[in-house]
Every structure is written in C-alpha cells, then in structure tokens.
Design a protein around this motif. Structure first.
Motif, short mmCIF file in Angstrom:
data_model
loop_
_atom_site.label_atom_id
_atom_site.label_comp_id
_atom_site.label_asym_id
_atom_site.label_seq_id
_atom_site.Cartn_x
_atom_site.Cartn_y
_atom_site.Cartn_z
N ASP A 67 11.43 28.16 -2.47
CA ASP A 67 12.29 27.36 -1.61
C ASP A 67 11.54 26.85 -0.38
OD1 ASP A 67 14.37 27.72 -3.33
OD2 ASP A 67 15.33 29.33 -2.16
N TYR A 68 10.66 27.70 0.19
CA TYR A 68 9.98 27.32 1.42
C TYR A 68 8.82 26.37 1.21
CZ TYR A 68 7.21 31.38 -0.16
OH TYR A 68 6.49 32.28 -0.92
N ASP A 69 8.40 26.11 -0.05
CA ASP A 69 7.34 25.13 -0.31
C ASP A 69 7.72 24.16 -1.42
OD1 ASP A 69 6.91 26.56 -2.70
OD2 ASP A 69 5.13 27.58 -1.95
N VAL A 118 2.94 22.42 -1.49
CA VAL A 118 2.07 23.47 -0.97
C VAL A 118 1.01 22.74 -0.15
CG1 VAL A 118 0.55 25.39 -1.57
CG2 VAL A 118 2.52 24.87 -3.01
N PHE A 119 1.28 22.61 1.15
CA PHE A 119 0.45 21.76 1.99
C PHE A 119 -0.82 22.48 2.45
CE2 PHE A 119 3.47 18.18 3.61
CZ PHE A 119 3.70 17.79 2.31
N SER A 120 -1.60 21.81 3.27
CA SER A 120 -2.96 22.24 3.57
C SER A 120 -3.04 23.58 4.28
CB SER A 120 -3.67 21.18 4.42
OG SER A 120 -3.96 20.04 3.66
N SER A 126 9.34 22.13 3.05
CA SER A 126 10.63 22.09 2.36
C SER A 126 11.46 20.89 2.80
CB SER A 126 11.41 23.38 2.63
OG SER A 126 11.63 23.56 4.02
N GLY A 127 10.82 19.91 3.40
CA GLY A 127 11.53 18.70 3.77
C GLY A 127 11.77 18.57 5.25
N GLN A 178 9.54 19.95 11.97
CA GLN A 178 9.24 19.22 10.73
C GLN A 178 7.78 18.79 10.64
OE1 GLN A 178 11.16 18.21 13.23
NE2 GLN A 178 11.15 15.98 13.50
N ASP A 179 7.05 18.91 11.75
CA ASP A 179 5.62 18.58 11.76
C ASP A 179 4.86 19.76 12.38
OD1 ASP A 179 5.42 15.97 10.59
OD2 ASP A 179 6.42 15.18 12.38
#
Length: 487
Positions: free
Chosen positions: A115-117, A121-123, A141-142, A179-180
């Motif tokens: 749910d959390y990714d 699956v970011f850097s 997750s958005g 979100q960032d």
C-alpha cells in the motif's frame, strides 16, 4: 589542440525500425516482472541500443539507485518499468559488475506491491550491515511519500521490513510538503547512520533533510541540512553527501532552476555544492556551487566509494519532460546510464574523469599528430557538432541536425549547450566517447563535461569530420573502437 576556431563533427550510422510490445496487467510482483522480461526482451529493437553503456534489458529506465561496492562487486539498482517505455509503476531493476563496464543483469529487486509503494518504488540507496544488504527507498502512494527499508541476505531477493514505512511524513518539519518527500541516501559516520533526503517546501523551493538512526530501522529527524532559494529551483531530488579530498560534497538534482548565463538551460539540472558539514548542528556551509554537466541529458547522479578509495558517480543519461525517440518509435526501451566517472576536487570544484577500466575494452585504430587544418566546410547535412571558439573559450555541443528531433518543455528548445573552457598552455584537450545514440565529452581532464543523446537517421552519417574557421593545429589525436559489447 592549438587553434583559432575549431568545429568537430561526429556522425553515426543508424537505421530506424519499429516494434510494439505488450503492456502489463494491473498487478505487480517481482515474479511477474522477471517472467515478462524473460519472455519479451528479445523483441527490443536494437537500432539505437548502446554498446558500452548500461541499459535495462527492456522497458523504461531512469535514476540510478543503491549504487554500492559490495562483496567485491559493483551493484547498480535503477528505476525501472519492464513492461513498456514509460515512467509508470516503477520497480527496482538490478545488475552487478566486477569492472563497471561488463554488467550482469540480475532479477528485479522490488515491485510496487505494498500500500505504501503502490504507485512506485521510488529512488533510494543501499548500505551493508551485519553482512546483509539494506536498501532504503521512497514508497510512493500518490498523495504522500514515505521512506522504507528492504533487506537481502543473498544480494538478490529483498524482503520489505514489517516496520515500513520507517520514516513517515509526520516526521517532516512544518515547512515540508508530504507529497514531495523522497530519495534517501544512507551514509554511516562514527558508528551512526544518517540519511539525507529531500522535500519541497511550502514556498515551493527545495531542501535537504537530515535524519539519524542507530539501526537503520528507527529514525529521528535531526535538521534541515541545506535550505534552497527560489533561484535554486522549485524542488530538489536525488541528494548524495560524501567526503572528498578534505571537503564535504553535496550533489543534488534541481527542478526548474532559472537560467543563468550558460547554466541551467535544461528543465532540470544536477548541482554540486562543496563546503563543510557541521554534523553536531546538522547544517551545510556552502563554499562553491556548480552545474555538474553542461549537456542536455544528465540527471539523478549517485555515487559510491569502492575498494580502491575512488569516489565514482553514475547518472541517468536522459532528461525529464523531453521526447524519447526510442519510445515513440516503439523500440521497446528508453533510457540508459552515463559512463561511470571518477570524482575529484580541483580548485574547490568537482571534476569528472571516465573510469580507466573502459580503456581496457577498446583498440587503437589510428593516430594523427602535428596536423594543420585551415578553412573548410561541412560535408554532411545530418551532423552532431562539437565546436570551440578561442575568442570566447566556449565549448559547445549542438544536436539540432543530429537526426530524430528531441523536443522538451524548455522554451526556447535546448538543442545546443555550451560552457566556458579556458585553454591550458594555449591548448584544448578533449576526450570524447561516442556510442550508437550518445556522446560524452570530457574537456581539459574533466574540468567540464557535456553529455547528450542523439538519434541519427541517414546512412551517410558514418564519418568524423574536422572543420575550422581560420587555422588549427592538432597536436595529437587518437581514434579507438570498443571491441566487446557490454551489458
């Protein structure tokens, strides 16, 4: 080379083709990704495939991740969508090498399966601890980004820990947008683990955050390591902190920095800060700041320290908000990595030189020496131009007529970039690496570099021509060819 003005043109033969690959279904697992790669990688069109740069076997690739020297080998993870050539539902790809030239593809390390990714699956980065390989990455997750840990005992299969997310957005300082909040780079100092990560502020600027931990699982916020300004972009990404030649270095990727002279003409830029870190207070005192590469395709730099004590960097050889010809032509892939580069400091600025291992993989074809050139004309319509003007000391790379057009969000379009490179003893030294669809230029022993993708279309684009306005003397010139296909 000693001259008044000189233009060097490099041309490469390629023929365009097209193909269509199937897209994936709605569920994502490591097993499905690996099955898809095995069944479809042979469908990739080879026309523009690079011969000695790292690429994924199929699909989309962007940021290098988890770059580490571990158990006698170099490991490279990367942002990856195996199913098509778009930046969507990002996985972590994985490869290893003994020499940074020959790469062995390994199974996909992680998929967006929690749910959390779920949106990617970011850097992130990696760290060895207790004989195990830990990777720390951003789960997307958005509407929120969080930092997560996965562990491997065999360096191939990774288990996401039950404690994830290990750094929640609730730990952020009050000026950060959840979100960032991404791209953790883990380091160890004095038996304590630190991670630098980035966030966008409520003022739409970038900042680097510092967290600390005793075990890589429980983290506490320490400080804002460095605060950006409105002149340094709307957001920072991909931070990397390390010691080099007695100084502290912070490399990061900045989004939408305003143009200043010859700097920051791409929509995004890689910046190198040199200075000192006060680890007790948790702040970075900046002494110098510089754009790391003045080409068109260079982003998301990450470094490692190897067993020889070398600080080695690698970057994504592409740029956001651009057209991607191999994707548009349905070749089944997009993106590659630069040549790995050794970093050093010179006059308190970073310089980059290609790894010497690459020289073990090419053969000398011919050399020229003491050759005088006088006024000439271009012989080819399609061309990539590397030029130098002695009156301004400007070294430029122009791909306006290189072949398939590359467009982007920049206004005006960026089809040429330049940088000031003063002559040394009235000479300019260039080391230039050409691959099927890329060019990398190292000027004056890496004082400046320019990197770009090119996609020639004409069969006649198969020569190298030297043209000058005025008179130039080539003191020494050698041509070599890579003899062995890599990765």
């Amino acid at each position: 080379m000693n001259f008044t003005k000189m233009f060097i043109i490099f041309l490469i033969t390629v023929i365009t083709q097209s193909s269509v690959l199937a897209s994936n279904d709605s569920e994502f697992t490591v097993e499905k990704a690996n099955e898809y790669i095995a069944a479809n990688k042979h469908k990739v069109i080879q026309t523009y495939r690079l011969q000695y740069h790292f690429m994924a076997p199929i699909g989309w690739i962007n940021d290098p991740n988890g770059f580490i020297y571990h158990r006698g080998e170099y490991h490279l993870f990367y942002q990856y969508n195996p199913y098509n050539a778009t930046a969507n539902k990002i996985h972590w790809g994985h490869a290893k090498s003994k020499d940074l030239v020959h790469w062995k593809h390994l199974p996909v390390a992680m998929a967006p399966d929690q749910d959390y990714d779920a949106d990617g699956v970011f850097s992130g980065s990696s760290m060895e601890k207790d004989g195990k390989l830990y990777v720390m990455y951003t789960g997307n997750s958005g509407n929120v980004q969080v930092q997560c840990i996965a562990i491997s005992e065999d360096d191939i299969t990774f288990e996401k820990v039950a404690e994830n997310p290990v750094i929640e957005a609730s730990t952020l300082p009050s000026n950060a947008q959840p979100q960032d909040f991404r791209d953790p780079k883990v380091i160890k100092r004095d038996n304590r683990y630190y991670v630098v990560t980035v966030s966008r502020t409520t003022e739409n600027t970038g900042q680097v955050l510092l967290y600390q931990s005793e075990d890589l699982i429980e983290w506490e916020f320490k400080s804002i390591l460095l605060q950006g300004t409105s002149a340094q972009g709307i957001m920072w990404e991909c931070p990397d902190v390390f010691e080099l030649d007695g100084k502290d270095v912070l490399i990061l990727s900045a989004i939408q920095m305003p143009v200043v002279g010859d700097d920051y003409h791409n929509i995004d830029s890689v910046i190198a800060f040199v200075g000192t870190i006060d680890w007790d207070e948790g702040n970075f005192n900046v002494e110098t700041m510089k754009e790391l590469d003045h080409g068109m395709d260079f982003y998301a730099t990450q470094t490692l320290l190897d067993d020889k004590g070398r600080r080695i960097a690698i970057s994504w050889m592409n740029m956001w908000e651009r057209s991607y010809p191999t994707a548009e032509l349905n070749h089944g892939w997009a993106g590659a990595m630069t040549l790995p580069r050794i970093l050093n400091l010179r006059n308190n600025y970073l310089v980059q030189t290609p790894i010497p291992e690459i020289a073990n993989n090419y053969n000398l074809i011919t050399t020229l020496s003491r050759r005088t050139l006088k006024n000439g004309k271009w012989a080819k319509k399609e061309r990539t131009v590397i030029s130098y003007v002695t009156s301004t000391h400007k070294l430029a790379l122009n791909r306006k007529r290189s072949g398939v057009p590359i467009t982007g969000a920049e206004n005006p379009p960026v089809d040429q970039r330049q940088v000031t490179v003063p002559l040394e003893n009235n000479k300019l030294s260039l080391q230039i690496f050409l691959d099927r669809s890329s060019v990398e230029i190292f000027a004056n022993n890496g004082t400046e570099t320019l990197t770009a993708n090119i996609y020639p279309t004409e069969k006649s684009s198969d020569g190298i021509q030297f043209t000058v306005v005025g008179t130039a003397v080539i003191n020494y010139l050698s041509f070599s060819k890579i003899v062995d296909k890599k990765s």
